[in-house]
Design an enzyme around this catalytic site. Structure first.
Site, short mmCIF file in Angstrom:
data_model
loop_
_atom_site.label_atom_id
_atom_site.label_comp_id
_atom_site.label_asym_id
_atom_site.label_seq_id
_atom_site.Cartn_x
_atom_site.Cartn_y
_atom_site.Cartn_z
N ARG A 231 -36.19 -25.08 9.23
CA ARG A 231 -37.02 -24.80 10.41
C ARG A 231 -37.39 -23.31 10.53
NH1 ARG A 231 -36.72 -29.40 9.93
NH2 ARG A 231 -36.39 -31.03 11.50
N SER B 224 -37.89 -32.15 19.39
CA SER B 224 -36.50 -31.66 19.42
C SER B 224 -36.48 -30.28 20.06
CB SER B 224 -35.95 -31.54 18.00
OG SER B 224 -35.97 -32.79 17.39
N GLU C 50 -35.58 -24.69 19.48
CA GLU C 50 -36.54 -24.85 18.38
C GLU C 50 -37.97 -24.43 18.77
OE1 GLU C 50 -36.00 -28.31 15.66
OE2 GLU C 50 -38.14 -28.48 15.92
C1 LIG Z 1 -42.90 -35.45 20.02
C2 LIG Z 1 -42.74 -34.31 19.05
C3 LIG Z 1 -42.09 -34.53 17.84
C4 LIG Z 1 -41.92 -33.48 16.93
N1 LIG Z 1 -41.28 -33.75 15.77
C5 LIG Z 1 -41.07 -32.76 14.87
C6 LIG Z 1 -40.37 -33.03 13.63
O1 LIG Z 1 -39.97 -34.15 13.36
N2 LIG Z 1 -40.16 -31.99 12.80
C7 LIG Z 1 -40.62 -30.73 13.06
O2 LIG Z 1 -40.40 -29.84 12.23
N3 LIG Z 1 -41.30 -30.45 14.22
C8 LIG Z 1 -41.53 -31.43 15.11
N4 LIG Z 1 -42.20 -31.16 16.28
C9 LIG Z 1 -42.67 -29.79 16.56
C10 LIG Z 1 -44.17 -29.54 16.25
O3 LIG Z 1 -44.89 -30.73 16.23
C11 LIG Z 1 -44.38 -28.79 14.92
O4 LIG Z 1 -43.72 -27.56 14.94
C12 LIG Z 1 -45.88 -28.57 14.62
O5 LIG Z 1 -46.03 -28.06 13.31
C13 LIG Z 1 -46.56 -27.62 15.61
O6 LIG Z 1 -47.96 -27.70 15.39
P1 LIG Z 1 -49.01 -27.12 16.45
O7 LIG Z 1 -50.34 -27.14 15.80
O8 LIG Z 1 -48.89 -27.85 17.73
O9 LIG Z 1 -48.49 -25.63 16.58
P2 LIG Z 1 -48.40 -24.75 17.91
O10 LIG Z 1 -47.35 -25.31 18.79
O11 LIG Z 1 -49.76 -24.58 18.48
O12 LIG Z 1 -47.87 -23.36 17.31
C14 LIG Z 1 -46.55 -23.24 16.86
C15 LIG Z 1 -46.35 -21.85 16.22
O13 LIG Z 1 -47.11 -21.76 15.02
C16 LIG Z 1 -48.04 -20.69 15.11
N5 LIG Z 1 -49.28 -21.11 14.48
C17 LIG Z 1 -49.96 -22.26 14.72
N6 LIG Z 1 -51.05 -22.29 13.95
C18 LIG Z 1 -51.07 -21.14 13.24
C19 LIG Z 1 -51.97 -20.58 12.28
N7 LIG Z 1 -53.07 -21.22 11.89
N8 LIG Z 1 -51.67 -19.36 11.76
C20 LIG Z 1 -50.55 -18.70 12.13
N9 LIG Z 1 -49.67 -19.17 13.04
C21 LIG Z 1 -49.94 -20.38 13.57
C22 LIG Z 1 -48.23 -20.43 16.59
O14 LIG Z 1 -48.67 -19.10 16.82
C23 LIG Z 1 -46.83 -20.69 17.11
O15 LIG Z 1 -46.03 -19.57 16.82
C24 LIG Z 1 -42.41 -32.19 17.22
C25 LIG Z 1 -43.07 -31.97 18.45
C26 LIG Z 1 -43.24 -33.01 19.34
C27 LIG Z 1 -43.97 -32.76 20.63
#
Ligand SMILES: Cc1cc2nc3c(=O)[nH]c(=O)nc-3n(C[C@H](O)[C@H](O)[C@H](O)COP(=O)(O)OP(=O)(O)OC[C@H]3O[C@@H](n4cnc5c(N)ncnc54)[C@H](O)[C@@H]3O)c2cc1C
Length: 341
Positions: free
Chosen positions: A165, A239, A337
């Site tokens: 992570r 999580s 996380e």
């Molecule tokens: C119901 C649920 C289940 C989940 N299950 C998992 C799982 O099983 N495993 C897991 O690892 N995670 C899980 N997550 C967490 C999440 O989905 C992941 O971390 C996902 O990759 C975040 O994507 P996002 O586009 O929403 O990022 P955001 O939440 O919009 O951003 C997250 C971070 O990444 C950075 N970021 C985003 N895009 C870019 C870019 N293009 N360039 C540079 N930085 C960037 C942002 O600045 C921020 O720091 C879960 C979340 C939820 C709500």
């Protein structure tokens, strides 16, 4: 480029909390993203690219700079070999649509990561993982705008300091690289077991013997849908705490008091514990906290849900209750996380 001012950020986090962004814009291609970065440098304000906000909690104070909502899409194959395919996805592509696209082509590598919310560009940031797989094992290169060198650069996956992570994008180079595209190498053929416990059990119970990327994807979707809330319907960030990693000596002490404590040996005397089990044992199973408006998801106590909280301060107060209870009972400190910004 159209820049909005004083935008409520609760619509840009699946936890639906937080203050306002001083500035916010949406980008549809890498040129617009570079333009936004130049605008931020010129105005001397911080910049943050976001996807779907599924791993972000905004603080009540809001964000003092410009939030850039990533809508850059496009998928291209960049090399087809006997063993597999290099495939590049723009960073604003929805992750699960991308996984569906690759499994339909019979490619294996990321089907275990089906149904993780968010965008492709966010997956390397925390090296998303599930069911024993991590995205880092499939990433070959990342294209990003480097806000220090002020140009687009290509980073090799092997240089991204991926760990459980985590990556350089979350640690040493936090905020430096605005990711525009990610290239994956996905293999042709079918994944081979044994698979992660819950997945193996599901396949056995449902008599699924025809294993290919598609059947694994369907199984993962079925398991996740039965256990996790849909962030479109229930405000949550998945999580809330990472599984803690402790030294082997610490486990010996814990086993003496709690013989049924689940754990996984990682090698080098390092042991991973189950954060969900610790939280449940600390008394937070299916917990609904009237005082803060927060709760834990009935089927998965590791998922904190915003039931009727109005502020991030309330979420922090609930977080403290859990952290304190787990620490008092087990002497283990849980790490959050999702990112608090
Ligand atoms: C119901 C649920 C289940 C989940 N299950 C998992 C799982 O099983 N495993 C897991 O690892 N995670 C899980 N997550 C967490 C999440 O989905 C992941 O971390 C996902 O990759 C975040 O994507 P996002 O586009 O929403 O990022 P955001 O939440 O919009 O951003 C997250 C971070 O990444 C950075 N970021 C985003 N895009 C870019 C870019 N293009 N360039 C540079 N930085 C960037 C942002 O600045 C921020 O720091 C879960 C979340 C939820 C709500």
């Amino acid at each position: 480029m159209y820049i909005l001012e004083n935008v409520p950020l609760r619509n840009y986090s699946t936890m639906r909390l937080g203050g306002t962004a001083a500035f916010l814009t949406e980008v549809n291609n890498r040129h617009e993203l570079v333009e936004a970065a130049e605008w931020a440098a010129d105005k001397n304000v911080p910049i943050m690219v976001i996807g779907e906000g599924s791993n972000i909690i905004w603080d009540d104070d809001g964000y003092p700079g410009i939030v850039v909502v990533n809508k850059i899409t496009g998928i291209t194959s960049s090399g087809d070999y006997d063993t597999g395919v290099y495939i590049t996805a723009a960073s604003g592509e929805n992750w699960d649509n991308f996984v569906a696209h690759t499994t339909k082509q019979g490619l294996t590598g990321i089907e275990f990561l089906s149904l993780i919310p968010g965008t492709v560009g966010a997956t390397p940031v925390q090296n998303v993982g599930a069911y024993g797989a991590e995205v880092s094992s499939t990433i070959t290169t990342i294209e990003a705008y480097d806000t220090v060198e002020k140009k687009l650069v290509i980073l090799r996956g092997s240089d991204c300091q991926f760990g459980y992570r985590t990556s350089r994008f979350k640690t040493t180079d936090k905020g430096r690289y605005l990711i525009t595209a990610v290239t994956f190498f996905l293999q042709k053929g079918s994944p081979e077991g044994p698979f992660y416990g819950a997945l193996e059990t599901y396949l056995r119970e449902h008599n699924i013997t025809d294993i290919d990327p598609g059947t694994i994807r369907e199984a993962v979707i079925a398991i996740r849908s039965s256990k996790l809330p849909d962030p479109k319907l229930v405000a949550n960030n998945g999580s809330f705490f990472a599984n803690p990693i402790v030294a082997a000596g610490e486990l010996t002490q814990l086993l003496a008091d709690y013989p049924t404590i689940p754990y996984w040996e990682l090698g080098n005397e390092r042991i991973k514990l189950s954060a969900a089990w610790l939280i449940e044992q600390a008394g937070f199973k299916d917990y609904h906290d009237e005082e803060t408006g927060m709760g834990t998801w009935p089927k998965q106590p590791l998922v904190l849900v915003n039931e009727h909280a109005e502020t991030t301060a309330q979420l922090k107060a609930f977080r403290k209750k859990i952290l304190d209870a787990v620490h008092i009972k087990f002497g283990v400190t849980l790490e959050q996380e999702p990112e608090l910004v």
